[in-house]
Design a protein around this motif. Sequence first.
Motif, PDB file in Angstrom:
ATOM      1  N   GLU A 126       0.841  -1.191   0.000  1.00  0.00           N
ATOM      2  CA  GLU A 126       0.000   0.000   0.000  1.00  0.00           C
ATOM      3  C   GLU A 126       0.876   1.241   0.000  1.00  0.00           C
ATOM      4  OE1 GLU A 126      -2.681  -0.738   3.399  1.00  0.00           O
ATOM      5  OE2 GLU A 126      -4.222  -0.936   1.841  1.00  0.00           O
ATOM      6  N   TYR A 128       0.939   5.710  -0.549  1.00  0.00           N
ATOM      7  CA  TYR A 128       0.071   6.877  -0.442  1.00  0.00           C
ATOM      8  C   TYR A 128      -0.385   7.332  -1.825  1.00  0.00           C
ATOM      9  CZ  TYR A 128       0.939   7.340   4.514  1.00  0.00           C
ATOM     10  OH  TYR A 128       0.970   7.128   5.853  1.00  0.00           O
ATOM     11  N   ASP A 130      -3.079  10.311  -3.796  1.00  0.00           N
ATOM     12  CA  ASP A 130      -3.877  11.536  -3.687  1.00  0.00           C
ATOM     13  C   ASP A 130      -5.037  11.393  -4.657  1.00  0.00           C
ATOM     14  OD1 ASP A 130      -4.977  14.092  -3.994  1.00  0.00           O
ATOM     15  OD2 ASP A 130      -3.074  15.081  -3.508  1.00  0.00           O
ATOM     16  N   ASN A 181      -3.819  17.621   0.761  1.00  0.00           N
ATOM     17  CA  ASN A 181      -4.759  16.670   1.383  1.00  0.00           C
ATOM     18  C   ASN A 181      -4.028  15.602   2.176  1.00  0.00           C
ATOM     19  OD1 ASN A 181      -6.755  18.019   0.064  1.00  0.00           O
ATOM     20  ND2 ASN A 181      -7.003  16.504  -1.560  1.00  0.00           N
ATOM     21  N   LYS A 182      -4.756  15.010   3.087  1.00  0.00           N
ATOM     22  CA  LYS A 182      -4.292  13.810   3.770  1.00  0.00           C
ATOM     23  C   LYS A 182      -4.420  12.679   2.754  1.00  0.00           C
ATOM     24  CE  LYS A 182      -4.974  11.823   8.296  1.00  0.00           C
ATOM     25  NZ  LYS A 182      -3.954  12.315   9.197  1.00  0.00           N
ATOM     26  N   GLU A 184      -4.577   8.885   0.969  1.00  0.00           N
ATOM     27  CA  GLU A 184      -5.101   7.560   1.323  1.00  0.00           C
ATOM     28  C   GLU A 184      -4.097   6.502   0.879  1.00  0.00           C
ATOM     29  OE1 GLU A 184      -8.171   6.640  -2.167  1.00  0.00           O
ATOM     30  OE2 GLU A 184      -8.551   8.583  -1.212  1.00  0.00           O
ATOM     31  N   LYS A 186      -3.226   2.991  -1.147  1.00  0.00           N
ATOM     32  CA  LYS A 186      -3.752   2.240  -2.276  1.00  0.00           C
ATOM     33  C   LYS A 186      -2.689   1.239  -2.704  1.00  0.00           C
ATOM     34  CE  LYS A 186      -5.794   3.066  -6.789  1.00  0.00           C
ATOM     35  NZ  LYS A 186      -6.227   4.036  -7.797  1.00  0.00           N
TER      36      LYS A 186
END
Length: 676
Positions: A126, A128, A130, A181-182, A184, A186
């Motif tokens: 995984e 990070y 955006d 942004n924070k 996620e 993936k």
Amino acid sequence: MKKFNRTLVTTALPYANGPVHIGHLAGVYVPADIYVRYLRMKGEDVLLIGGSDEHGVPITIKAQKEGITPQDVVDKYHNIIKDSFEKFGISFDVYSRTSNKVHHETASEFFKTLHEKGEFIEKTSEQYYDAEANQFLADRYITGTCPHCKSEGAYGDQCESCGTSLNATDLIDPRSSITGNKPELKETKHWYLPLDKYEPYLKQWILEEHKEWKPNVYGQCKSWLDNGLHPRAVTRDLNWGVPVPVDGGEGKVLYVWFDAPIGYISATKEHTPDWEKYWKAEDSKMVHFIGKDNIVFHCIIFPSMLKAEGSYILPENVPSNEFLNLEGDKISTSRNWAVWLHEYLEEFPEKQDVLRYVLTANAPETKDNDFTWKDYQARNNNELVAILGNFVNRALVLTHKYFDGKVPAAGELNDFDKETLAEIPTIKAQVEKNLETYHFREALKEAMNLARLGNKYLADTEPWKVIKTDEERVKTIMNICLQISTNLSTLMEPFLPFTVNKLREFLNIEPLAWENIGENVIEVGHQINKASLLFEKIEDATIQAQVDKLLATKAANEAANKPVTPAKENINFDDFMKMDVRVGTITEAEKVAKTKKLLKLTVDTGIDQRTVVSGIAEHYKPEEIIGKQVSILVNLEPKKLKGIESQGMILMAEDADGKLSFVSPDQAVKPGSEIR
Ligand SMILES: [Zn+2]
């Protein structure tokens, strides 16, 4: 000691997102150039390899910010860097770039070979992502707090504060540098080089067999090896770089630190079809000149890659320098805190050697060092002018004066003459010993001792007095002075290539080989040319201008970083409604006599025409603001200023540097319109 028949010298590839500064020069390019010039003078087979590193995230970020393509960014800076190196006399055999075809092919082949040999681990993990930017956040696309030193603004691959190399998922409170942004997490697949597999080999090779490496390099390697190595991803989800050339690699490129050192190989290929003997023959010696931030890549990762490929030699030494600071502060491209080479070359024409000299004499070889303009001036005036320039000038001028510029024959030598001449091979040996062990500061200091020797010889023999009584003796003295001058033109060549060209012109001689140092090569009766000065004094005003330039940079940085004033306490709506703010139009303006800051304004407030005294005279000229619509607080108690009653206050926005601007409606509004 191992016998080598050729030497390949590589220099860290400067990153093509900005020009080159004195920190780069002192850390890498000046010492590498000295080393290579020395080996060339000894008649050795040597190549100096360089090029621009044009991949990686800082370049795509810069391109996005400026609204241009990554190729535009690298074209611009590659050309500036290449041109300034050339003018500064860094004598590359080839200066290449990693965006060109031969590099893409070479890096691609290298990756395929390792892939076919099963040297990579393929792993889905995984990473990070955006969602708003629709992009994975590799390396500098993500910032956060460093888990080691807790400083903010660490990147996904490295913390610049403590120098630790990081994985993006290590960061505390990560943020996308595209949207803020924070991010996620993936899933994505990448190829990893299992560095742990090479750990036993690297321990033997570095910790046992290369104890002679500089303590800072050896120490950093030891710390990495003691902490244990782990598999490291060598691919990234990006679209700028060398595409991953195997199945499943779509939309991915090689990690910039995988492809950049392969750039040394591509550049050698570009230079000669014989490139393989420099890279693969056991009797070739490879030396990487780098800065301390690149040690892990050149001592651990690149050697592991070469070892995995199997047909390449490994570096014999990696002479890395510490950092050079500027006037007590860390050099920084983003803060513009630097002396830029291309600017220096324009502002100090024909003074390449002065900077080469200062950067070598003050090189950060064992610890971080500081460049100051005062030291630059002092070394020029007290060393280059007063020692080297002064000796050569006196030797040449006196030869012209007494012997019409013809080299006089030496008579019988006395003990002092013999001692003086015997010093030359001793100095040569000291310079050699230091150059061969990468102690360039010390080597230069020893070389300058030859000029000191010349000055001392002149001071002790006093030919200007002796000439009145004993012309034969003066012939011997001047012969010896010219021998020393000739030797200086050879001994100084690796350090001061522009100066020795001038000196040879004065002496009317061709370049000599290193082995000629110490021999008497200047013939009796040889005609020397008229001399001018080798160096000129640098005045205080010149230095002050450079210091002022830096102070202006500092002031601009401080203004940009000034924190915004914290918010005041909350007020209720009624309090807010007590203020009567209107749009007004300035109809008259004049300076208030005997003040610097005040203008007397007449303002049409819609309610009335009133007088307001405003402290804006340093920001606006009266004639410029007639007709201007502004915001005015109309129910402020009147107040007398310099005997004028001011009825209200014009609202101004104040910038970090104190500059004032009107707060105006963005289209024409009827005077008296309320602002709320
Ligand atoms: Zn840190």
